[in-house]
Structures are given as structure tokens and as C-alpha cells.
Enzyme design. Structure first.
Site, PDB file in Angstrom:
ATOM      1  N   TYR A  53       8.829   3.801   2.193  1.00  0.00           N
ATOM      2  CA  TYR A  53       7.512   3.262   1.832  1.00  0.00           C
ATOM      3  C   TYR A  53       7.498   2.887   0.347  1.00  0.00           C
ATOM      4  O   TYR A  53       7.140   1.772  -0.027  1.00  0.00           O
ATOM      5  CB  TYR A  53       6.402   4.295   2.121  1.00  0.00           C
ATOM      6  CG  TYR A  53       5.130   3.986   1.387  1.00  0.00           C
ATOM      7  CD1 TYR A  53       4.291   2.971   1.831  1.00  0.00           C
ATOM      8  CD2 TYR A  53       4.788   4.674   0.213  1.00  0.00           C
ATOM      9  CE1 TYR A  53       3.133   2.657   1.132  1.00  0.00           C
ATOM     10  CE2 TYR A  53       3.635   4.367  -0.484  1.00  0.00           C
ATOM     11  CZ  TYR A  53       2.812   3.362  -0.027  1.00  0.00           C
ATOM     12  OH  TYR A  53       1.688   3.043  -0.727  1.00  0.00           O
TER      13      TYR A  53
ATOM     14  N   SER B 189       1.702   0.750  -6.245  1.00  0.00           N
ATOM     15  CA  SER B 189       1.399   2.170  -6.301  1.00  0.00           C
ATOM     16  C   SER B 189       2.082   2.822  -7.491  1.00  0.00           C
ATOM     17  O   SER B 189       3.155   2.390  -7.930  1.00  0.00           O
ATOM     18  CB  SER B 189       1.913   2.810  -5.008  1.00  0.00           C
ATOM     19  OG  SER B 189       1.986   4.193  -5.138  1.00  0.00           O
TER      20      SER B 189
ATOM     21  N   LYS C  22       7.281  -0.959  -1.855  1.00  0.00           N
ATOM     22  CA  LYS C  22       6.412  -1.354  -2.977  1.00  0.00           C
ATOM     23  C   LYS C  22       7.258  -1.954  -4.103  1.00  0.00           C
ATOM     24  O   LYS C  22       6.916  -2.978  -4.692  1.00  0.00           O
ATOM     25  CB  LYS C  22       5.600  -0.155  -3.495  1.00  0.00           C
ATOM     26  CG  LYS C  22       4.539   0.346  -2.514  1.00  0.00           C
ATOM     27  CD  LYS C  22       3.434  -0.682  -2.285  1.00  0.00           C
ATOM     28  CE  LYS C  22       2.430  -0.266  -1.229  1.00  0.00           C
ATOM     29  NZ  LYS C  22       1.586  -1.374  -0.741  1.00  0.00           N
TER      30      LYS C  22
END
Ligand code: UDP
Length: 346
Positions: free
Chosen positions: A156, A129, A160
Site C-alpha cells: 500500500y 500519505s 503511494k
């Protein structure tokens, strides 16, 4: 069309996963979906079948379940590559339940890489992302892949980043492993057939599903988080990329891994349009192209929001031979058509 190699897609009934499965199947790939349906619906498979004309293999498996995942690789020795989408993805929830995010998102990738090694499957595409860039300095806008990684603002986002590190470390340790990291900007829209699309859980956090649900009168009004940012109209700027364009980039990435031996062992691509749009521009354009009013009010800033970010997608454009070129009007219309279909609106 002759059958191409077999690709295992984790999270293949999810939003980006399902669109990618369709594009892979349209190109003749055999697809095996592994998904535990924790944030998706088994009926997505019907939508995929209606578009692609055949049904992918589906295995209802949690990627944390090593023996079951291993069994899939035993059963399908023809798997040539993995596209790994399966992950928990709600930023707010990750702040509330960090361990769940670390367990799911890190554990899944570790299992997959381990099992890939056991079965000598060499190619993995990983969903990352643009959150890894945080708020880039002005001199880094638009952001290319060399922009510095910034400390993640949520568990979160951190998963990544750690997963990217895990992939680098495994590639370093095992020279046969081929890795493609795709850093998505803001995926929106739905398949033009309106057979598959985004299915947000509860109240949407993301802008577009909130806009379409407000247009469908499921929500009273959209709240626009802040109009006092140093941007032209004061609202935040993002690079909104059509989910079908994004899905096609995965097919290009797989093709390259299978066909171009001289590629770098780990390749990273930003997937965006190269154009930033403000929240206000999205809302206005949506109303213009659909003819539906979206009541909104300006409220305070959302904590942790990035002010502005958009991609420099040149590397993906040149190396993958891919470009996100669907006009924003068509993209917004596809999102509205999907919402109408879901709600039975004519
Ligand atoms: N946004 C908004 N109202 C909403 C949801 C989002 O104004 O109900 C804004 C948000 O502040 C951000 C942009 O829309 O500027 C995109 O938000 P989203 O959560 O979709 O993506 P992200 O912030 O993760 O890039």
C-alpha cells in the site's frame, strides 16, 4: 452563489472524498463523483445532499475501466480538474494481496492521467500519505516536505510512493500538467452534521473507529499496541487531523491550481496539525469529552508500527493559506456523534 468550475472527484463517496465533495459544493463547485462503491456506500450521496443542499453527479465506474472513464470526460467537457482519492487503502490487506494493490492503485492513476491528457484536463490533486516518510529521524521531526522518503513498509505504502513518481514523470514529460500532492497524516472525525463519516469495513484497523465502536459496545475493548515506546507515556504518537479541515485543504489546493499560474508545476504539501498526540492521550481525551468509558488493555507492539510522527504543516499554512485548527475535543466528539447516529444510540 455563482457556479465555479467542475471538479471530478474519484473515490468521492469514500471517507475523505465525501467530506471533500461537501466542501467543494459549499464553495459553489460543480462536482462529478466517480466511484465503484468497492469500499463505500451509495447512501453517502444522500448524506452529501442533505448537507450541501444539492446532489453531485455520480458515476458508478471503476477507474480501471478506461472506456467508461473516458466517456465521463467526453460527457462533461467542462471538467477543470481531478481530485484522485480512489484507491485500496488497507495496509494489512496489501501485504496479503500485493497485486490487487498494484493493479488498482497504479492502474487507476495511469488511466486518469492518460485520459486527462487526451481531454486536455491540466490539474490533478493526488491523495498521498505521510507513510512515505516512514519513521523520520529525530532531526526531521516534525516532518516537512523535504524529509527523505523511506522505503515503503507495505505494498500500500509503495503504491503511494510509485504514484508520486508517476506524477513527477508525467509532469516532466508534459509541461501543461499541474500536480498537487497532498500527504495526509491521520484523518479522523466526521462531519459536524453527522450525515457523513467513516464507514470502516469489518473490524477497524485504525485507532479512532476502533475507539468509537468500543464506546458503542460493538467491541469488548480496545487493544493499545505497546506502551514501551520511547515517548512520554510509552504509546505511539501521530498527528490526528480533522477530516473536515483536511477536506478544506483540497478546496484550497484546487483554487490555487486554477488561479495561481506562477505556482510550481508539482507542489507537495503535508497536511497535519503540527501537533503529535499519543494513543493514550486520544483515548483519555475521548472519554473525557464524551463521558463514555472505553475499556482498553495494553498489548504487544503492532508489527511495522511507526513510533512517532507528526507534521510540519508550515508550507500548507503559508502557501495554501490553510490551517487545521479544529480543537481535538470537537473532533473526537464529531467521531462519537457519527458512531451514535450509525448505531441509533441517543
Ligand atoms: N492503535 C492501537 N489500537 C488499535 C488501532 C491502532 O493501539 O486498535 C494505535 C497504533 O498502534 C498507532 C495508532 O493507534 O500507534 C494509530 O494507528 P492507525 O492504524 O490509526 O494509524 P497509522 O498507524 O497508520 O498511522
Amino acid at each position: 452563489m455563482s457556479t465555479k468550475p467542475c471538479i471530478l472527484v474519484t473515490g468521492g463517496t469514500g471517507y475523505i472524498g465525501s467530506h471533500t465533495v461537501v466542501e467543494l459544493m459549499n464553495q459553489g463547485y460543480e462536482v462529478i463523483i466517480v466511484d465503484n462503491l468497492s469500499n463505500s456506500n451509495v447512501e453517502v450521496l444522500d448524506g452529501i445532499e442533505r448537507i450541501a443542499g444539492r446532489r453531485p453527479v455520480f458515476e458508478n465506474i471503476d477507474c480501471l475501466d478506461y472506456p467508461s472513464l473516458d466517456r465521463v470526460f467526453c460527457e462533461y467537457p467542462q471538467i477543470a480538474g481531478v481530485i484522485h482519492f480512489a484507491a485500496s487503502k488497507a495496509v494489512g490487506e496489501s501485504v496479503e494481496q500485493p497485486l490487487m494493490y498494484y493493479r488498482n492503485n497504479l492502474g487507476s492513476l495511469v488511466n486518469i492521467l492518460d485520459i486527462m491528457q487526451v481531454h486536455q484536463v491540466r490539474n490533478i490533486v493526488f491523495s498521498s500519505s505521510c507513510t512515505v516518510y516512514g519513521q523520520p529521524d529525530k532531526q526531521h521531526l516534525p516532518v516537512d516536505e523535504t524529509a527523505p522518503i523511506q522505503k515503503a513498509l507495505s505494498p500500500y505504502g509503495n503504491t503511494k510512493q510509485i504514484n508520486e513518481d508517476i506524477l513527477h514523470d508525467c509532469a516532466h514529460a508534459c509541461k501543461q500538467l499541474q500536480v498537487t500532492i497532498l500527504r495526509y497524516f491521520n484523518p479522523i472525525g466526521a462531519h459536524p452534521s453527522a450525515q457523513i463519516g467513516e464507514l470502516p469495513n469489518g473490524i477497524p484497523n485504525n485507532l479512532l473507529p476502533f475507539v468509537t465502536q468500543t464506546a458503542a459496545r460493538l467491541r469488548d475493548k480496545l487493544r493499545i499496541f505497546g506502551d514501551d515506546y520511547p515517548t512520554e507515556d510509552g504509546t505511539c504518537i501521530r498527528d490526528y487531523i480533522y477530516v473536515v479541515d483536511l477536506a478544506k485543504a483540497h478546496v484550497k489546493a484546487i483554487e490555487r491550481m486554477l488561479q495561481v499560474p506562477e505556482r510550481e508545476q508539482v507542489e507537495i504539501f503535508n497536511l497535519g496539525t503540527g501537533r503529535g498526540l499519543s494513543v493514550m492521550e486520544i483515548v483519555r481525551t475521548f472519554m473525557q469529552v464524551t463521558g463514555v468509558r472505553v475499556p482498553y488493555e495494553i498489548v504487544g507492539r503492532r508489527e511495522g508500527d511507526i513510533e512517532q510522527v507528526w507534521a510540519d504543516p508550515k508550507r500548507a499554512n503559508t502557501v495554501l493559506g490553510w490551517k487545521a485548527d479544529t480543537p481535538i475535543a470537537d473532533v473526537l466528539m464529531s467521531a462519537w456523534n457519527w458512531e451514535k447516529k450509525l448505531r441509533g444510540i441517543n
